[in-house]
Write a protein that holds these residues in place. Sequence first.
Motif, PDB file in Angstrom:
ATOM      1  N   UNK A   1     -10.860 -39.161  -9.700  1.00  0.00           N
ATOM      2  CA  UNK A   1     -11.649 -37.953  -9.990  1.00  0.00           C
ATOM      3  C   UNK A   1     -12.733 -37.762  -8.935  1.00  0.00           C
ATOM      4  N   UNK A   2     -13.370 -38.872  -8.546  1.00  0.00           N
ATOM      5  CA  UNK A   2     -14.464 -38.793  -7.584  1.00  0.00           C
ATOM      6  C   UNK A   2     -13.981 -38.386  -6.198  1.00  0.00           C
ATOM      7  N   UNK A   3     -12.683 -38.583  -5.946  1.00  0.00           N
ATOM      8  CA  UNK A   3     -12.172 -38.215  -4.623  1.00  0.00           C
ATOM      9  C   UNK A   3     -11.597 -36.809  -4.573  1.00  0.00           C
ATOM     10  N   UNK A   4     -11.283 -36.247  -5.712  1.00  0.00           N
ATOM     11  CA  UNK A   4     -10.670 -34.910  -5.705  1.00  0.00           C
ATOM     12  C   UNK A   4     -11.543 -33.883  -4.979  1.00  0.00           C
ATOM     13  N   UNK A   5     -12.859 -33.864  -5.196  1.00  0.00           N
ATOM     14  CA  UNK A   5     -13.685 -32.903  -4.462  1.00  0.00           C
ATOM     15  C   UNK A   5     -13.595 -33.096  -2.950  1.00  0.00           C
ATOM     16  N   UNK A   6     -13.416 -34.332  -2.541  1.00  0.00           N
ATOM     17  CA  UNK A   6     -13.266 -34.634  -1.117  1.00  0.00           C
ATOM     18  C   UNK A   6     -11.999 -33.989  -0.574  1.00  0.00           C
ATOM     19  N   UNK A   7     -10.908 -34.167  -1.295  1.00  0.00           N
ATOM     20  CA  UNK A   7      -9.639 -33.577  -0.864  1.00  0.00           C
ATOM     21  C   UNK A   7      -9.750 -32.060  -0.855  1.00  0.00           C
ATOM     22  N   UNK A   8     -10.427 -31.556  -1.875  1.00  0.00           N
ATOM     23  CA  UNK A   8     -10.573 -30.099  -1.978  1.00  0.00           C
ATOM     24  C   UNK A   8     -11.293 -29.554  -0.751  1.00  0.00           C
ATOM     25  N   UNK A   9     -12.314 -30.257  -0.329  1.00  0.00           N
ATOM     26  CA  UNK A   9     -13.061 -29.811   0.848  1.00  0.00           C
ATOM     27  C   UNK A   9     -12.196 -29.863   2.099  1.00  0.00           C
ATOM     28  N   UNK A  10     -11.447 -30.972   2.250  1.00  0.00           N
ATOM     29  CA  UNK A  10     -10.582 -31.107   3.415  1.00  0.00           C
ATOM     30  C   UNK A  10      -9.535 -29.992   3.421  1.00  0.00           C
ATOM     31  N   UNK A  11      -8.990 -29.681   2.245  1.00  0.00           N
ATOM     32  CA  UNK A  11      -7.982 -28.625   2.142  1.00  0.00           C
ATOM     33  C   UNK A  11      -8.566 -27.262   2.480  1.00  0.00           C
ATOM     34  N   UNK A  12      -9.793 -27.037   2.036  1.00  0.00           N
ATOM     35  CA  UNK A  12     -10.457 -25.767   2.338  1.00  0.00           C
ATOM     36  C   UNK A  12     -10.652 -25.608   3.842  1.00  0.00           C
ATOM     37  N   UNK A  13     -11.059 -26.687   4.487  1.00  0.00           N
ATOM     38  CA  UNK A  13     -11.181 -26.661   5.945  1.00  0.00           C
ATOM     39  C   UNK A  13      -9.853 -26.301   6.600  1.00  0.00           C
ATOM     40  N   UNK A  14      -8.785 -26.934   6.147  1.00  0.00           N
ATOM     41  CA  UNK A  14      -7.469 -26.662   6.710  1.00  0.00           C
ATOM     42  C   UNK A  14      -7.063 -25.210   6.479  1.00  0.00           C
ATOM     43  N   UNK A  15      -7.311 -24.726   5.272  1.00  0.00           N
ATOM     44  CA  UNK A  15      -6.946 -23.350   4.931  1.00  0.00           C
ATOM     45  C   UNK A  15      -7.684 -22.371   5.838  1.00  0.00           C
ATOM     46  N   UNK A  16      -8.964 -22.649   6.089  1.00  0.00           N
ATOM     47  CA  UNK A  16      -9.752 -21.766   6.960  1.00  0.00           C
ATOM     48  C   UNK A  16      -9.227 -21.770   8.388  1.00  0.00           C
ATOM     49  N   UNK A  17      -8.623 -22.877   8.769  1.00  0.00           N
ATOM     50  CA  UNK A  17      -8.055 -22.944  10.115  1.00  0.00           C
ATOM     51  C   UNK A  17      -6.616 -22.438  10.133  1.00  0.00           C
ATOM     52  N   UNK A  18      -6.179 -21.903   8.998  1.00  0.00           N
ATOM     53  CA  UNK A  18      -4.864 -21.279   8.952  1.00  0.00           C
ATOM     54  C   UNK A  18      -3.691 -22.234   8.805  1.00  0.00           C
ATOM     55  N   UNK A  19      -3.982 -23.495   8.458  1.00  0.00           N
ATOM     56  CA  UNK A  19      -2.900 -24.459   8.272  1.00  0.00           C
ATOM     57  C   UNK A  19      -2.229 -24.210   6.924  1.00  0.00           C
ATOM     58  N   UNK A  20      -0.909 -24.154   6.904  1.00  0.00           N
ATOM     59  CA  UNK A  20      -0.189 -23.831   5.674  1.00  0.00           C
ATOM     60  C   UNK A  20       0.330 -25.074   4.963  1.00  0.00           C
ATOM     61  N   UNK A  21       0.679 -26.074   5.744  1.00  0.00           N
ATOM     62  CA  UNK A  21       1.296 -27.276   5.192  1.00  0.00           C
ATOM     63  C   UNK A  21       0.652 -28.506   5.815  1.00  0.00           C
ATOM     64  N   UNK A  22       0.511 -29.567   5.010  1.00  0.00           N
ATOM     65  CA  UNK A  22      -0.121 -30.772   5.539  1.00  0.00           C
ATOM     66  C   UNK A  22       0.559 -32.008   4.949  1.00  0.00           C
ATOM     67  N   UNK A  23       0.712 -33.028   5.755  1.00  0.00           N
ATOM     68  CA  UNK A  23       1.292 -34.271   5.250  1.00  0.00           C
ATOM     69  C   UNK A  23       0.186 -35.149   4.668  1.00  0.00           C
TER      70      UNK A  23
END
Lengths: 224, 224
Positions: free
Chosen positions: A6-28
């Motif tokens: 649970x404590x890490x989910x916000x971290x992933x969410x932030x990383x995903x938001x960064x990726x989304x802003x950079x236009x990345x659609x898929x990530x491993x």
Amino acid sequence: MPEATVARLPLYLRALTNLAERGVATVSSEELAASAGVNSAKLRKDLSYLGSYGTRGVGYEVDFLRHQITREIGLTQDWAVVIVGIGNLGHALANYGGFASRGFRIAALVDADPSRLGEEVAGLNVRHADELEQIVQDLGIAIGVVATPARAAQLVCDRLVAAGVTSILNFAPAIVQVPEGVDLRKVDLSTELQILAYHEQRKNGAALALTAEQAAELAEAVNG
Amino acid sequence: MPEATVARLPLYLRALTNLAERGVATVSSEELAASAGVNSAKLRKDLSYLGSYGTRGVGYEVDFLRHQITREIGLTQDWAVVIVGIGNLGHALANYGGFASRGFRIAALVDADPSRLGEEVAGLNVRHADELEQIVQDLGIAIGVVATPARAAQLVCDRLVAAGVTSILNFAPAIVQVPEGVDLRKVDLSTELQILAYHEQRKNGAALALTAEQAAELAEAVNG
DNA sequence: AGACGCTTGTGAACGTATGCACAAAGTTGC
DNA sequence: GCAACTTTGTGCATACGTTCACAAGCGTCT
């Protein structure tokens, strides 16, 4: 779901938001783990608690995963938050843009100091602590942020809980007790620095961290 | 010493300081644990890493134990700290009295915004980010506090590390990477709130946490 | 001096978290 | 349609952290 996850989910969410802003659609998992600074196996195990949202051979769809985490954390709704204690820190918190953009709406500001009443901070009028219970109930506030001096923290928490708040984020440098069923998290600036100091002391060996007393002891031992 | 124990020492130190101020001379592990909000066996095990400083049948001498913890953490010396980013949060941190009283001296304030230069905050002049390396080296600063916007955080950390800082406390809502040997801790306001929201959502069941979308799904399931 | 009561310090059991390593399952290219 | 390649999801081993329970040790009182 494990608390550590649970404590890490916000971290992933932030990383995903960064990726989304950079236009990345898929990530491993490997890439996402790298940008979140965690081990990829841990990331995959964490995400597996949400469900099986990856595609083998491809990875995770950024937007979809982002939405799933958002939903799991409960950020598809806005949470109304009250900040108690509008000193330096309370001001900073009220003006911090990161809350609104992440699903938290600062609904009220409260302070006990009469000289602060009516002051406008971040577009809200500071209201008196006497109104706390009324405010919490009227606005349906479930989350309280405590930014008071240490001596007021326990009282404020008690009143928040009595008024119906069930989650508290405490910034006051005090140890507060809350009843079962109420979640309490604390953010303590000097505790964090103290933890750093502990490691710093060990890193530098004796060089920087030697006190007068320790230096005297050392001198005695050496000169014997 | 286990990391989990290190993270609790500041907590014990605070509890002990409270007791000392109230004139308490001796405390049992049970009492101290209660006021720190932890299990007494855990407390005893934590303290046993410091050495055998208790007296069976009696408890711990408050002042003595306080001194031992202070020494273990490395607070018998003052640590010079630089704060980078003097926005709302940086202001609040600079003015936060809890640092000085706990062994941390704010030695310099730095910001990249030219309009803030020379501004006096908490008795210090704000200096320009260009001087960062010089300041760190001149003042022998080992600990940096980052309170910049997210986009600047990584660059600031890189420069702090390059200048010789080996411990960083990051308040910026960004994931930053530091080389081996540098300690990084992060304080993230919205992460904390998100963790609370997760539990809040589960506590209240569907009642408060129902979004429009979820409500529609539910209605369909019930009526369908 | 000896018995009693209290509290520490710690061995041992349990639970949680992490990370490896690989089978399962998907995609791509031919 | 099949083989080769990629990446997920997870069983398993290991490490870490917590809690119980109790022997060992200290002070007190008679």
